[in-house]
Design a protein around this motif. Structure first.
Motif, PDB file in Angstrom:
ATOM      1  N   ILE A  10      26.112  29.411  49.549  1.00 34.97           N
ATOM      2  CA  ILE A  10      26.957  28.785  50.572  1.00 34.97           C
ATOM      3  C   ILE A  10      26.904  29.659  51.813  1.00 34.97           C
ATOM      4  N   GLN A  11      26.737  29.023  52.959  1.00 35.33           N
ATOM      5  CA  GLN A  11      26.721  29.747  54.224  1.00 35.33           C
ATOM      6  C   GLN A  11      27.859  29.237  55.092  1.00 35.33           C
ATOM      7  N   ILE A  12      28.379  30.111  55.941  1.00 32.57           N
ATOM      8  CA  ILE A  12      29.365  29.709  56.936  1.00 32.57           C
ATOM      9  C   ILE A  12      28.603  29.505  58.231  1.00 32.57           C
ATOM     10  N   ILE A  13      28.677  28.299  58.771  1.00 33.62           N
ATOM     11  CA  ILE A  13      27.956  27.943  59.986  1.00 33.62           C
ATOM     12  C   ILE A  13      28.926  27.316  60.974  1.00 33.62           C
ATOM     13  N   THR A  98      32.514  23.389  65.107  1.00 33.72           N
ATOM     14  CA  THR A  98      33.413  23.475  63.958  1.00 33.72           C
ATOM     15  C   THR A  98      32.826  24.488  62.995  1.00 33.72           C
ATOM     16  N   GLN A  99      33.689  25.218  62.307  1.00 39.32           N
ATOM     17  CA  GLN A  99      33.218  26.149  61.272  1.00 39.32           C
ATOM     18  C   GLN A  99      33.076  25.373  59.966  1.00 39.32           C
ATOM     19  N   TYR A 100      31.884  25.462  59.372  1.00 41.39           N
ATOM     20  CA  TYR A 100      31.586  24.734  58.146  1.00 41.39           C
ATOM     21  C   TYR A 100      31.176  25.678  57.027  1.00 41.39           C
ATOM     22  N   ALA A 101      31.499  25.261  55.801  1.00 48.56           N
ATOM     23  CA  ALA A 101      30.835  25.793  54.620  1.00 48.56           C
ATOM     24  C   ALA A 101      29.623  24.887  54.451  1.00 48.56           C
ATOM     25  N   TYR A 102      28.450  25.491  54.404  1.00 50.90           N
ATOM     26  CA  TYR A 102      27.196  24.739  54.400  1.00 50.90           C
ATOM     27  C   TYR A 102      26.439  25.003  53.104  1.00 50.90           C
ATOM     28  N   TYR A 103      25.882  23.933  52.549  1.00 43.39           N
ATOM     29  CA  TYR A 103      25.071  24.051  51.346  1.00 43.39           C
ATOM     30  C   TYR A 103      23.861  23.136  51.487  1.00 43.39           C
ATOM     31  N   SER A 117      30.739  19.477  44.347  1.00 42.61           N
ATOM     32  CA  SER A 117      31.501  20.296  43.392  1.00 42.61           C
ATOM     33  C   SER A 117      31.349  21.775  43.703  1.00 42.61           C
ATOM     34  N   LYS A 118      30.123  22.192  43.978  1.00 40.27           N
ATOM     35  CA  LYS A 118      29.855  23.593  44.298  1.00 40.27           C
ATOM     36  C   LYS A 118      30.589  23.995  45.577  1.00 40.27           C
ATOM     37  N   LEU A 119      30.506  23.162  46.609  1.00 42.08           N
ATOM     38  CA  LEU A 119      31.198  23.450  47.866  1.00 42.08           C
ATOM     39  C   LEU A 119      32.708  23.495  47.662  1.00 42.08           C
ATOM     40  N   HIS A 120      33.249  22.523  46.953  1.00 43.37           N
ATOM     41  CA  HIS A 120      34.695  22.453  46.725  1.00 43.37           C
ATOM     42  C   HIS A 120      35.204  23.721  46.035  1.00 43.37           C
ATOM     43  N   THR A 121      34.516  24.119  44.976  1.00 38.90           N
ATOM     44  CA  THR A 121      34.914  25.332  44.258  1.00 38.90           C
ATOM     45  C   THR A 121      34.853  26.545  45.172  1.00 38.90           C
ATOM     46  N   TRP A 122      33.762  26.698  45.907  1.00 44.50           N
ATOM     47  CA  TRP A 122      33.595  27.842  46.791  1.00 44.50           C
ATOM     48  C   TRP A 122      34.659  27.847  47.898  1.00 44.50           C
ATOM     49  N   ILE A 123      34.922  26.695  48.485  1.00 44.17           N
ATOM     50  CA  ILE A 123      35.920  26.604  49.554  1.00 44.17           C
ATOM     51  C   ILE A 123      37.281  27.045  49.053  1.00 44.17           C
ATOM     52  N   ASP A 148      12.888  15.888  45.079  1.00 40.61           N
ATOM     53  CA  ASP A 148      12.417  16.837  46.080  1.00 40.61           C
ATOM     54  C   ASP A 148      13.078  16.642  47.448  1.00 40.61           C
ATOM     55  N   ARG A 149      14.038  15.732  47.551  1.00 41.12           N
ATOM     56  CA  ARG A 149      14.666  15.430  48.840  1.00 41.12           C
ATOM     57  C   ARG A 149      15.795  16.410  49.140  1.00 41.12           C
ATOM     58  N   VAL A 150      15.865  16.811  50.401  1.00 40.19           N
ATOM     59  CA  VAL A 150      16.850  17.802  50.837  1.00 40.19           C
ATOM     60  C   VAL A 150      17.950  17.116  51.637  1.00 40.19           C
ATOM     61  N   ILE A 151      19.193  17.452  51.317  1.00 39.01           N
ATOM     62  CA  ILE A 151      20.358  16.976  52.055  1.00 39.01           C
ATOM     63  C   ILE A 151      21.202  18.196  52.380  1.00 39.01           C
ATOM     64  N   ASP A 152      21.431  18.437  53.670  1.00 38.46           N
ATOM     65  CA  ASP A 152      22.295  19.541  54.097  1.00 38.46           C
ATOM     66  C   ASP A 152      23.725  19.017  54.163  1.00 38.46           C
ATOM     67  N   VAL A 153      24.647  19.710  53.502  1.00 36.19           N
ATOM     68  CA  VAL A 153      26.035  19.265  53.435  1.00 36.19           C
ATOM     69  C   VAL A 153      26.919  20.280  54.162  1.00 36.19           C
ATOM     70  N   TYR A 154      27.703  19.770  55.108  1.00 43.56           N
ATOM     71  CA  TYR A 154      28.612  20.583  55.906  1.00 43.56           C
ATOM     72  C   TYR A 154      30.045  20.149  55.623  1.00 43.56           C
ATOM     73  N   ALA A 155      30.883  21.083  55.163  1.00 48.45           N
ATOM     74  CA  ALA A 155      32.303  20.798  54.908  1.00 48.45           C
ATOM     75  C   ALA A 155      33.145  21.692  55.818  1.00 48.45           C
ATOM     76  N   PRO A 156      34.059  21.134  56.601  1.00 53.54           N
ATOM     77  CA  PRO A 156      34.898  21.969  57.468  1.00 53.54           C
ATOM     78  C   PRO A 156      35.616  23.034  56.631  1.00 53.54           C
ATOM     79  N   PHE A 157      35.602  24.263  57.132  1.00 54.55           N
ATOM     80  CA  PHE A 157      36.114  25.398  56.350  1.00 54.55           C
ATOM     81  C   PHE A 157      36.906  26.345  57.243  1.00 54.55           C
TER      82      PHE A 157
END
Length: 162
Positions: A10-13, A98-103, A117-123, A148-157
């Motif tokens: 998880i990255q903070i972006i 906006t500050q996001y938790a990014y996965y 689920s991973k983002l929610h737990t980490w947040i 093989d498809r990539v989806i970047d997920v940003y959750a406000p954090f």
């Protein structure tokens, strides 16, 4: 402008988004059927949008105001480098920095729940949800089916001390 702090997966972006697209709303149990139909309809109009970056954005929480608390709002959009003209029946979306938790989820749409689920737990272990919209970024044709498809997920954090 994007600022990034990495913590394991998880990255903070901090970043902004500009997009043009179509707003929707439906009950949560309808999203599995409604989102693919909405994407298909949106793609027929993609060429109308100028200044596309090549990214498609699914923005959760920004959509048709129905007055029905049982309906979730969301938008299917194309990210743009600037907003000049908005095609009829579409809306401009400008999300400020906006500050996001990014996965970065690398297994396609059918297992996107794992990313959330991973983002929610980490947040919840590291802070709380911030104000703003959840944003999923893929290519602007929303080619998200396949392992093989990539989806970047940003959750406000926000950190707890904020």
């Amino acid at each position: 402008m994007e600022q990034m702090i990495e913590t394991n997966e998880i990255q903070i972006i901090s970043r902004s988004f500009s997009a043009i697209g179509i707003k929707y709303a439906c009950r949560p149990d309808e999203k599995g059927a409604e989102i693919p139909k909405a994407v298909e309809s949106f793609l027929t109009r993609l060429a109308e949008i100028e200044h596309r970056t090549g990214n498609g954005l699914m923005i959760h929480g920004f959509g048709i105001e129905t007055g029905d608390s049982q309906k979730e709002k969301w938008s299917v959009t194309a990210e743009v480098s600037k907003i000049d003209q908005v095609p009829a029946g579409m809306d401009a979306v400008e999300i400020p920095v906006t500050q996001y938790a990014y996965y970065q989820h690398k297994k396609g749409i059918y297992s996107i729940g794992d990313a959330y689920s991973k983002l929610h737990t980490w947040i919840l272990e590291n802070g709380d949800y911030g104000d703003g919209y959840m944003v999923e970024v893929s290519d602007d044709h929303f080619q998200v089916v396949g392992e093989d498809r990539v989806i970047d997920v940003y959750a406000p954090f926000r950190y707890r001390s904020e």
